[in-house]
Design a protein around this motif. Structure first.
Motif, PDB file in Angstrom:
ATOM      1  N   GLN A   1     136.796  15.420  50.357  1.00 28.56           N
ATOM      2  CA  GLN A   1     137.897  15.225  49.415  1.00 28.56           C
ATOM      3  C   GLN A   1     137.669  13.903  48.688  1.00 28.56           C
ATOM      4  O   GLN A   1     137.465  12.865  49.302  1.00 28.56           O
ATOM      5  N   VAL A   2     137.724  13.948  47.347  1.00 29.21           N
ATOM      6  CA  VAL A   2     137.380  12.787  46.534  1.00 29.21           C
ATOM      7  C   VAL A   2     138.608  12.327  45.753  1.00 29.21           C
ATOM      8  O   VAL A   2     139.270  13.134  45.096  1.00 29.21           O
ATOM      9  N   GLU A   3     138.907  11.047  45.850  1.00 30.33           N
ATOM     10  CA  GLU A   3     140.000  10.443  45.091  1.00 30.33           C
ATOM     11  C   GLU A   3     139.425   9.312  44.232  1.00 30.33           C
ATOM     12  O   GLU A   3     138.729   8.436  44.735  1.00 30.33           O
ATOM     13  N   ILE A   4     139.698   9.364  42.922  1.00 23.74           N
ATOM     14  CA  ILE A   4     139.162   8.376  41.986  1.00 23.74           C
ATOM     15  C   ILE A   4     140.178   7.251  41.782  1.00 23.74           C
ATOM     16  O   ILE A   4     141.364   7.499  41.556  1.00 23.74           O
ATOM     17  N   ILE A   5     139.714   6.006  41.866  1.00 24.30           N
ATOM     18  CA  ILE A   5     140.550   4.823  41.622  1.00 24.30           C
ATOM     19  C   ILE A   5     140.255   4.340  40.205  1.00 24.30           C
ATOM     20  O   ILE A   5     139.102   4.030  39.876  1.00 24.30           O
ATOM     21  N   THR A   6     141.272   4.292  39.358  1.00 20.62           N
ATOM     22  CA  THR A   6     141.080   3.900  37.965  1.00 20.62           C
ATOM     23  C   THR A   6     141.629   2.498  37.715  1.00 20.62           C
ATOM     24  O   THR A   6     142.498   2.009  38.437  1.00 20.62           O
ATOM     25  N   GLY A   7     141.100   1.860  36.660  1.00 18.90           N
ATOM     26  CA  GLY A   7     141.566   0.541  36.269  1.00 18.90           C
ATOM     27  C   GLY A   7     142.304   0.592  34.940  1.00 18.90           C
ATOM     28  O   GLY A   7     142.323   1.618  34.253  1.00 18.90           O
ATOM     29  N   LYS A   8     142.903  -0.499  34.554  1.00 18.41           N
ATOM     30  CA  LYS A   8     143.671  -0.551  33.304  1.00 18.41           C
ATOM     31  C   LYS A   8     142.750  -0.518  32.093  1.00 18.41           C
ATOM     32  O   LYS A   8     143.077   0.076  31.069  1.00 18.41           O
ATOM     33  N   GLN A   9     141.586  -1.159  32.194  1.00 18.13           N
ATOM     34  CA  GLN A   9     140.664  -1.186  31.076  1.00 18.13           C
ATOM     35  C   GLN A   9     139.781   0.051  31.100  1.00 18.13           C
ATOM     36  O   GLN A   9     139.183   0.379  32.120  1.00 18.13           O
ATOM     37  N   SER A  10     139.733   0.747  29.958  1.00 16.44           N
ATOM     38  CA  SER A  10     138.955   1.976  29.869  1.00 16.44           C
ATOM     39  C   SER A  10     137.621   1.682  29.214  1.00 16.44           C
ATOM     40  O   SER A  10     137.579   1.156  28.097  1.00 16.44           O
ATOM     41  N   GLY A  11     136.560   1.992  29.898  1.00 14.91           N
ATOM     42  CA  GLY A  11     135.237   1.776  29.335  1.00 14.91           C
ATOM     43  C   GLY A  11     134.182   1.781  30.412  1.00 14.91           C
ATOM     44  O   GLY A  11     134.328   1.099  31.437  1.00 14.91           O
ATOM     45  N   PRO A  12     133.108   2.554  30.239  1.00 15.13           N
ATOM     46  CA  PRO A  12     132.047   2.610  31.259  1.00 15.13           C
ATOM     47  C   PRO A  12     131.180   1.365  31.242  1.00 15.13           C
ATOM     48  O   PRO A  12     131.211   0.571  30.304  1.00 15.13           O
ATOM     49  N   SER A  13     130.400   1.203  32.291  1.00  9.83           N
ATOM     50  CA  SER A  13     129.443   0.102  32.390  1.00  9.83           C
ATOM     51  C   SER A  13     128.069   0.611  31.971  1.00  9.83           C
ATOM     52  O   SER A  13     127.696   1.750  32.237  1.00  9.83           O
ATOM     53  N   ARG A  14     127.296  -0.251  31.321  1.00 10.66           N
ATOM     54  CA  ARG A  14     125.948   0.157  30.922  1.00 10.66           C
ATOM     55  C   ARG A  14     125.050   0.390  32.138  1.00 10.66           C
ATOM     56  O   ARG A  14     124.071   1.137  32.056  1.00 10.66           O
ATOM     57  N   ASP A  15     125.377  -0.244  33.240  1.00  7.69           N
ATOM     58  CA  ASP A  15     124.590  -0.016  34.456  1.00  7.69           C
ATOM     59  C   ASP A  15     124.648   1.439  34.898  1.00  7.69           C
ATOM     60  O   ASP A  15     123.755   1.918  35.592  1.00  7.69           O
ATOM     61  N   TRP A  16     125.711   2.147  34.507  1.00  6.61           N
ATOM     62  CA  TRP A  16     125.834   3.541  34.923  1.00  6.61           C
ATOM     63  C   TRP A  16     124.697   4.401  34.374  1.00  6.61           C
ATOM     64  O   TRP A  16     124.378   5.444  34.944  1.00  6.61           O
ATOM     65  N   LEU A  17     124.111   3.979  33.254  1.00  2.00           N
ATOM     66  CA  LEU A  17     123.027   4.753  32.645  1.00  2.00           C
ATOM     67  C   LEU A  17     121.662   4.420  33.234  1.00  2.00           C
ATOM     68  O   LEU A  17     120.671   5.059  32.894  1.00  2.00           O
ATOM     69  N   ASN A  18     121.607   3.430  34.120  1.00  2.00           N
ATOM     70  CA  ASN A  18     120.340   3.060  34.751  1.00  2.00           C
ATOM     71  C   ASN A  18     120.051   4.039  35.889  1.00  2.00           C
ATOM     72  O   ASN A  18     120.730   4.031  36.919  1.00  2.00           O
ATOM     73  N   PRO A  19     119.039   4.908  35.736  1.00  2.00           N
ATOM     74  CA  PRO A  19     118.777   5.917  36.776  1.00  2.00           C
ATOM     75  C   PRO A  19     118.395   5.309  38.114  1.00  2.00           C
ATOM     76  O   PRO A  19     118.563   5.927  39.159  1.00  2.00           O
ATOM     77  N   ASN A  20     117.873   4.076  38.094  1.00  2.00           N
ATOM     78  CA  ASN A  20     117.474   3.441  39.347  1.00  2.00           C
ATOM     79  C   ASN A  20     118.671   3.087  40.223  1.00  2.00           C
ATOM     80  O   ASN A  20     118.533   2.929  41.435  1.00  2.00           O
ATOM     81  N   LEU A  21     119.843   2.953  39.598  1.00  2.00           N
ATOM     82  CA  LEU A  21     121.031   2.593  40.362  1.00  2.00           C
ATOM     83  C   LEU A  21     121.752   3.814  40.909  1.00  2.00           C
ATOM     84  O   LEU A  21     122.592   3.696  41.787  1.00  2.00           O
ATOM     85  N   GLY A  22     121.460   5.003  40.390  1.00  2.00           N
ATOM     86  CA  GLY A  22     121.983   6.248  40.955  1.00  2.00           C
ATOM     87  C   GLY A  22     123.461   6.485  40.768  1.00  2.00           C
ATOM     88  O   GLY A  22     124.074   7.182  41.565  1.00  2.00           O
ATOM     89  N   TYR A  23     124.064   5.936  39.691  1.00  3.78           N
ATOM     90  CA  TYR A  23     125.493   6.145  39.475  1.00  3.78           C
ATOM     91  C   TYR A  23     125.790   7.542  38.926  1.00  3.78           C
ATOM     92  O   TYR A  23     126.783   8.165  39.298  1.00  3.78           O
TER      93      TYR A  23
END
Length: 749
Positions: free
Chosen positions: A470-492
């Motif tokens: 079961q997965v629950e997502i925690i969100t923040g007030k600021q909307s916007g992804p991180s560029r690190d998410w596109l780094n395949p080496n980090l596995g996001y």
């Protein structure tokens, strides 16, 4: 093929002889206290008689009491427990409002009550298949009922089996019903319950439900195939008898004690094969079929060899479900051969245990549930595990018909099934992360995702999700992804859908911001990979871009992968090297690996090898090597009697050998790590390298006590640039690490 059923034992007045009936049930399954089942039968009979006396008799003339007994007989054949049989006997009385669950619990306890209640909730399936009956149900209520049904199935698979028994009785009973009712019941059974029986692996119920449903849904084609089967029945039986006699003789010569029978012909499966392959009745292989039951798994393959030695095998008509079982647990060998008289013959080969599982499915293990036989209990849990991986359906009721197709198709092993906090099920690609899950739920949830909980526990955003979590997502007030998410080496992000949404977000941002971010990413990665001397003009030309700014914008927006830029830069610096190779000279082949043909020898030099004549090992056999005097290494099968004697007499000359391809080519690379000194730093780096299966050739460390900095130089073996980039990224994420980069030595030979 329709089941032939024995009538209930009766008294002289025509009523059911309950004692005789229970004795017959006791021969099929274990009854802990037959008196409780006796009381259930008497009570169900009394309730029915009371309804008759009140002139509230059943409209179609069917006896709910006798239907309950018939359901119990089906469950007894499935080896279910006494509580299930009691629930089956009283279920119809509760369904027809002759009594209620409170009274059931008072008489028979909470377990029976839970089973009856679960079967009642499964009535939502009938409602969803019959829109005309939905006046009292809102679409939201139907979705909620279907969700409860699945939860009930997960909690107790007996509920599904009781419902299957009830629907089997229903389809049997509509033979003389009006055509509209026959079609409605058949449609429901065919779309929902026959596939459910298939997914549970209960072969004989699935076949009966399919044949009876097909009989009412396609009466003309059913009668046509039934007639063709009946016309040739005598000739076919004589042919099968002759085949079985020949098989039995050949198997006995091979010392295999087998039970050989003619396999039942199922009309729907014959019709489906004709439709799927576009063939006529005469080309259906399993019209003439035999089944061979043997004691052990190894006998299956021996028997297969006997069959193929007798008759020529038909290409592309062999399936090994023993080595590769179906998702519902079905195991058997299937082959088709050109049998006597040049006629096609299908042969199925399985053990007695496999046959029991094929016929009874999850029920083959039910008897072990809650006992001390752990291995069988685990097998039972594995068999129903698919129920925790089962379905996703759309929230709109107009698409609820997709439930039938979701049940019918085989479970795809490359998908995982996850629960949202409110109990909905989402399917995703295997390897998905919580961040992928967030974007699967909604784009904005993904953009604002700042953390995740799995089964109530905080996990990293690159955690790899598993089926049933079961997965629950925690969100923040600021909307916007991180560029690190596109780094395949980090596995996001491991799904293309989520990655595309992040890339689109960055495309929408200002070009100047993307250029600044991309410039930082490119320069940092080239520096870390010791490619600082890259000529940007050549790099841009090779990438097909117009300017350096275009390069930075493309990387910053996610249109161009950083790894591709690094590989092109590597080619520019040393064009003679392959883009995936390092520019360093490959290390010399290790002298601790010897080769002879496809045999590799661990721990010695390149020695001559030869295969032992006593056991004649072939690729795939477990093997062991023996160092001879003057003749290199002799390779024996691990279970060879001579090898076992050598192990007792001369064990120091036995060495490990293995089959396989050549070792992966690796290249020595020196990496530099700068960190704030702390206890356990070297251990953490070493553990990370061990987890990545990286071989370390040399390590040197130096600590500056004045500023508390630690510098580490490691020489490691790496297969390609991609692995090096990923490794440096992982090291950079260790606590206290300031910098991790490749250390180029220009004067290296």
């Amino acid at each position: 093929m329709v089941q032939v059923r024995a009538a209930h034992p009766t008294n002289q007045d025509g009523s059911v002889n309950i004692d005789a009936w229970i004795a017959r049930i006791g021969e099929r399954t274990q009854l802990v206290d037959p008196q409780i089942l006796h009381e259930a039968c008497e009570w169900a009979q009394e309730l029915e008689q009371a309804a008759i006396d009140a002139e509230n008799i059943w409209a179609d003339g069917a006896s709910s009491y006798r239907t309950g007994l018939e359901m119990a007989e089906i469950l007894a054949d499935l080896k279910l427990d006494q509580d299930s049989l009691v629930a089956a006997v009283v279920y119809r009385a509760v369904r027809e409002r002759k009594t209620d669950l409170t009274e059931v619990e008072h008489r028979f306890g909470p377990t029976v009550t839970h089973l009856v209640d679960g079967v009642q909730r499964m009535a939502a399936i009938s409602v969803s298949q019959n829109p005309g009956n939905t006046a009292s149900f809102s679409p939201q209520a139907q979705v909620e009922n279907l969700r409860k049904m699945l939860v009930t199935l997960v909690d107790d698979v007996r509920v599904a089996l009781i419902k299957l028994a009830e629907r089997t009785c229903a389809i049997r009973a509509v033979k003389d019903a009006p055509e509209e009712k026959r079609y409605r019941v058949a449609r429901e059974v065919f779309d929902i319950y026959a596939p459910l029986a298939h997914r549970l692996g209960i072969g004989h119920i699935k076949w009966e439900l399919e044949d009876l449903s097909f009989r009412y849904l396609e009466p003309t084609q059913y009668k046509q195939i039934a007639k063709l089967l009946d016309e040739r029945r005598l000739d076919r039986q004589q042919y099968i008898d002759a085949v079985m006699a020949q098989l039995r003789e050949s198997l006995e010569e091979a010392s295999i004690h087998a039970d050989i029978t003619g396999r039942a012909k199922h009309i729907y499966s014959i019709w489906r094969k004709m439709q799927r392959k576009g063939i006529d009745f005469s080309q259906v292989y399993d019209v003439r079929a035999v089944r061979i039951l043997v004691p052990q798994v190894r006998d299956c393959y021996t028997a297969l060899g006997v069959v193929h030695s007798l008759w020529r095998h038909i290409p592309n008509e062999f399936d090994d479900y023993v080595a590769n079982p179906k998702e519902n647990g079905y195991r058997s060998l299937h082959t088709a051969v050109i049998g006597p008289e040049g006629k096609v013959l299908e042969v199925q080969i399985r053990t007695q245990g496999m046959h029991e599982e094929a016929e009874l499915g999850v029920c083959a293990h039910w008897r072990y549930k809650g006992t001390d036989l752990d291995s069988n209990s685990n097998a039972y849990e594995d068999k129903i595990a698919w129920l925790r991986q089962v379905l996703e359906w759309h929230e709109e009721m107009g698409d609820i018909g997709g439930l039938a197709e979701q049940l019918r198709v085989d479970f795809e092993p490359d998908r995982i099934y996850l629960f949202t906090p409110d109990g909905h099920v989402l399917d995703m690609a295997k390897g998905a992360t919580p961040l992928d899950f967030a974007y699967r739920v909604h784009t904005e949830i993904g953009h604002s995702c700042r953390g995740a909980k799995v089964n109530g526990r905080i996990v990293p955003l690159n955690y790899v999700l598993q089926t049933g979590e079961q997965v629950e997502i925690i969100t923040g007030k600021q909307s916007g992804p991180s560029r690190d998410w596109l780094n395949p080496n980090l596995g996001y992000l491991n799904t293309s859908r989520a990655r595309a949404k992040v890339q689109h977000w960055f495309k929408e941002q200002a070009r100047e911001q993307n250029a600044q971010a991309g410039k930082l990413m490119v320069e940092r990665e080239l520096t870390r990979m010791a490619l600082n001397g890259t000529d940007y003009a050549q790099l841009i030309d090779r990438l097909g871009l117009k300017s350096q700014e275009d390069l930075f914008v493309a990387v910053g927006s996610g249109d161009l992968r950083l790894a591709h830029v690094v590989n092109v830069a590597q080619q520019l610096i040393e064009p003679d090297r392959h883009s995936e190779q390092l520019e360093l000279i490959p290390k010399k082949p290790s002298r601790n690996v010897g080769r002879r043909g496809d045999v590799y020898i661990q721990g010695v030099g390149n020695l001559m090898t030869q295969l032992a004549g006593c056991c004649q090992p072939v690729p795939g056999d477990p093997i062991i090597g023996y160092i001879t005097l003057g003749r290199g290494v002799t390779v024996h099968r691990a279970d060879c009697a001579n090898a076992m004697q050598l192990q007792d007499r001369d064990s120091e000359r036995l060495i490990e050998v293995s089959w396989g391809g050549a070792p992966v080519q690796t290249y020595p690379v020196e990496i530099y790590i700068k960190a704030y000194d702390r206890s356990g730093l070297l251990r953490d780096v070493s553990q990370l390298l061990a987890n990545e299966k990286i071989n370390v050739l040399e390590v040197s460390t130096r600590t500056n006590k004045d500023d508390n900095y630690a510098a580490m130089l490691l020489t490691i073996e790496i297969p390609n640039l991609g692995m090096l980039s990923r490794l440096l990224t992982r090291i950079s994420q260790l606590p206290n690490v300031i910098e991790a980069r490749r250390n180029r030595q220009e004067n290296r030979a």
